[in-house]
Design an enzyme around this catalytic site. Structure first.
Site, PDB file in Angstrom:
ATOM      1  N   ASP A   1       0.875  -1.172   0.000  1.00  0.00           N
ATOM      2  CA  ASP A   1       0.000   0.000   0.000  1.00  0.00           C
ATOM      3  C   ASP A   1       0.909   1.217   0.000  1.00  0.00           C
ATOM      4  O   ASP A   1       2.130   1.072  -0.152  1.00  0.00           O
ATOM      5  CB  ASP A   1      -0.918  -0.046   1.238  1.00  0.00           C
ATOM      6  CG  ASP A   1      -2.239   0.683   1.000  1.00  0.00           C
ATOM      7  OD1 ASP A   1      -2.197   1.881   0.661  1.00  0.00           O
ATOM      8  OD2 ASP A   1      -3.300   0.067   1.161  1.00  0.00           O
TER       9      ASP A   1
ATOM     10  N   ASP B   1     -10.895  -1.567   1.080  1.00  0.00           N
ATOM     11  CA  ASP B   1      -9.635  -1.267   0.392  1.00  0.00           C
ATOM     12  C   ASP B   1      -8.567  -2.186   0.962  1.00  0.00           C
ATOM     13  O   ASP B   1      -7.911  -1.855   1.943  1.00  0.00           O
ATOM     14  CB  ASP B   1      -9.283   0.206   0.611  1.00  0.00           C
ATOM     15  CG  ASP B   1      -8.043   0.624  -0.160  1.00  0.00           C
ATOM     16  OD1 ASP B   1      -7.586  -0.140  -1.029  1.00  0.00           O
ATOM     17  OD2 ASP B   1      -7.542   1.729   0.118  1.00  0.00           O
ATOM     18  N   PHE B   2      -8.426  -3.382   0.368  1.00  0.00           N
ATOM     19  CA  PHE B   2      -7.466  -4.340   0.944  1.00  0.00           C
ATOM     20  C   PHE B   2      -6.358  -4.744  -0.030  1.00  0.00           C
ATOM     21  O   PHE B   2      -5.458  -5.476   0.344  1.00  0.00           O
ATOM     22  CB  PHE B   2      -8.155  -5.502   1.639  1.00  0.00           C
ATOM     23  CG  PHE B   2      -8.823  -6.570   0.806  1.00  0.00           C
ATOM     24  CD1 PHE B   2      -9.102  -6.405  -0.539  1.00  0.00           C
ATOM     25  CD2 PHE B   2      -9.196  -7.770   1.409  1.00  0.00           C
ATOM     26  CE1 PHE B   2      -9.728  -7.405  -1.265  1.00  0.00           C
ATOM     27  CE2 PHE B   2      -9.809  -8.783   0.685  1.00  0.00           C
ATOM     28  CZ  PHE B   2     -10.069  -8.596  -0.655  1.00  0.00           C
ATOM     29  N   LYS B   3      -6.451  -4.269  -1.275  1.00  0.00           N
ATOM     30  CA  LYS B   3      -5.340  -4.390  -2.250  1.00  0.00           C
ATOM     31  C   LYS B   3      -4.737  -5.788  -2.303  1.00  0.00           C
ATOM     32  O   LYS B   3      -3.530  -5.940  -2.407  1.00  0.00           O
ATOM     33  CB  LYS B   3      -4.252  -3.348  -1.947  1.00  0.00           C
ATOM     34  CG  LYS B   3      -4.742  -1.890  -2.003  1.00  0.00           C
ATOM     35  CD  LYS B   3      -3.611  -0.877  -1.842  1.00  0.00           C
ATOM     36  CE  LYS B   3      -4.074   0.556  -2.008  1.00  0.00           C
ATOM     37  NZ  LYS B   3      -4.947   1.053  -0.929  1.00  0.00           N
ATOM     38  N   ARG B   4      -5.573  -6.815  -2.263  1.00  0.00           N
ATOM     39  CA  ARG B   4      -5.066  -8.178  -2.252  1.00  0.00           C
ATOM     40  C   ARG B   4      -4.793  -8.680  -3.668  1.00  0.00           C
ATOM     41  O   ARG B   4      -5.311  -8.143  -4.656  1.00  0.00           O
ATOM     42  CB  ARG B   4      -6.075  -9.115  -1.588  1.00  0.00           C
ATOM     43  CG  ARG B   4      -6.446  -8.783  -0.149  1.00  0.00           C
ATOM     44  CD  ARG B   4      -5.278  -8.914   0.791  1.00  0.00           C
ATOM     45  NE  ARG B   4      -5.736  -9.059   2.177  1.00  0.00           N
ATOM     46  CZ  ARG B   4      -5.806  -8.082   3.076  1.00  0.00           C
ATOM     47  NH1 ARG B   4      -5.420  -6.865   2.774  1.00  0.00           N
ATOM     48  NH2 ARG B   4      -6.233  -8.339   4.314  1.00  0.00           N
TER      49      ARG B   4
END
Lengths: 271, 271
Positions: A99, B94-97
């Site tokens: 992030d 919003d975990f952007k995995r």
């Protein structure tokens, strides 16, 4: 103790480059275990007890714990605490995060303060500036996804810029720019031995984590020979094939036997 | 209800393209709140009550909850439940995995079964094949990181491959190959209005999430003008500047006032 030391001590003590992936899945654990209070943790405990003298590392993929919500994360912590108290095996949190810088401090708190993991995996897409907060943890292993094991990983990772593939560029950055503290490492799927050999060329003596044998079908011999640095420097991970060789109540015994076999096979190609 | 409908209803009802980021940080919440039982949730509740009629979306960055371990994840769930029960605003996790396919099913379970989020953010590095399990959630918003807001995002994202930057290639894939269910969206930092305009060209009428105004210093006017599709299709996120305009016990009132101001400013550039 720092991750690299802890890893090498386990490599020597257990004559092993094998990493067992503790990725428990409620759909797959034996009924007996499923009926217990903390089934993921109880399942892990049995696997840990059966394999702790056969492995160099335990890898925990956070997805399988998050799938069970807060209680799953609690069981992830119970598992890390159990490994730390009962073994000398390093803990690798496979959470593939990335992030912006400010947010990475929060993820680092989860990994290194809450779980007290020894190493983590990270996604490079946001670049080295964003990952800065992790690199500053000098005693931790910071493992960058370079070339992933999945069938479609070429889509972006093998795109070429002036004769260099993106994964090669990421490997160069990781080795030459991001590794000022000597704690940066690489992850390359065992399903891609050619790319694994190329990354070994680029990163010199950096440690490489290689998942993808077993359920994903990577060729063990090719992967070991491509990834070694001398007789070590390579962590061979098996998750599903390591922990689910049996779906019966004998799962831990069978997992122990599978780990012996796999460790020995790796050592065959290591010499 | 599907994410896009829920979003557009909130856009209309609140005349707003503003998304408030609920990224609570124990170091920053007022003392009064910190002394409560579930401080992250209590903080969020006050912000939600103060801004629910001013926003089109709430974005929750999972890092700030994971930083507090299992209890933090529990508070993330409490927050999602509270939003769902007390408002009609969609929930963006919003975990952007990104992981291999098998593992992405577990992350999807966390996002869509446990938290019941309406939309998620994903990292594209592993490619569209790995992200397949997410695309199949037809009612959910699947938001791909295209060009991130951080200062160093050019390191890989702006590398040129055959005259096209990597972020442009990712945008093309997202729009033309991954969007068979009409649920794929793009994330582009408001700190890069030139790239935001370029992504708008590439993705047509896809929804774009744009974080980076406020604490990160993105220019609001440039971002809104670059990202709009007609008078909408753009979610402007502010996190730190939205929730911490005051560190006193008046934080919720001040956050409400800040949201009115920001919403109105966005609408000024929207016409």
């Amino acid at each position: 103790m720092e991750f690299i030391k802890k890893l090498n001590q386990a490599v020597d003590a257990n004559s092993s480059l094998l990493c067992v992936g503790l990725d428990p899945d409620l759909e797959k654990v034996p009924k007996l275990v499923k009926s217990l209070n903390n089934p993921l943790f109880e399942f892990n405990k049995a696997i840990i007890d059966a394999t702790a003298n056969l492995v160099c590392c335990f890898k925990l993929n956070s997805a399988f714990y998050e799938a069970e919500g807060a209680n799953g994360v609690e069981q992830l912590k119970l598992t890390c605490d159990y490994i730390r108290k009962n073994t000398t095996i390093p803990i690798l949190l496979d959470f593939k995060r990335a992030d912006i810088g400010n947010t990475n401090f929060a993820y680092a708190k989860f990994a290194f303060s809450y779980l007290q993991a020894d190493a983590i995996t990270l996604n490079p897409y946001l670049g080295g500036e964003a990952l800065g907060p992790y690199f500053d943890y000098k005693d931790k292993g910071i493992i960058i996804l370079i070339k992933t094991s999945n069938p479609g990983s070429a889509e972006f990772q093998n795109l070429k810029l002036n004769d260099k593939a993106l994964y090669e560029i990421v490997a160069e950055k990781a080795a030459k720019e991001w590794n000022k503290n000597g704690n940066v490492m690489a992850m390359v799927g065992a399903t891609y031995p050619k790319e694994l050999a190329r990354v070994r060329q680029i990163v010199g003596d950096m440690i490489i984590l290689s998942p993808g044998i077993g359920a994903q079908g990577g060729d063990l011999k090719l992967a070991v020979q491509a990834g070694l640095n001398g007789d070590r420097g390579l962590i061979i991970n098996a998750s599903r094939s390591s922990i689910y060789p049996s779906s019966g109540d004998d799962f831990a015994v069978v997992a122990g036997a599978a780990a012996i076999k796999l460790r020995n096979e790796i050592n065959l190609y290591r010499d």
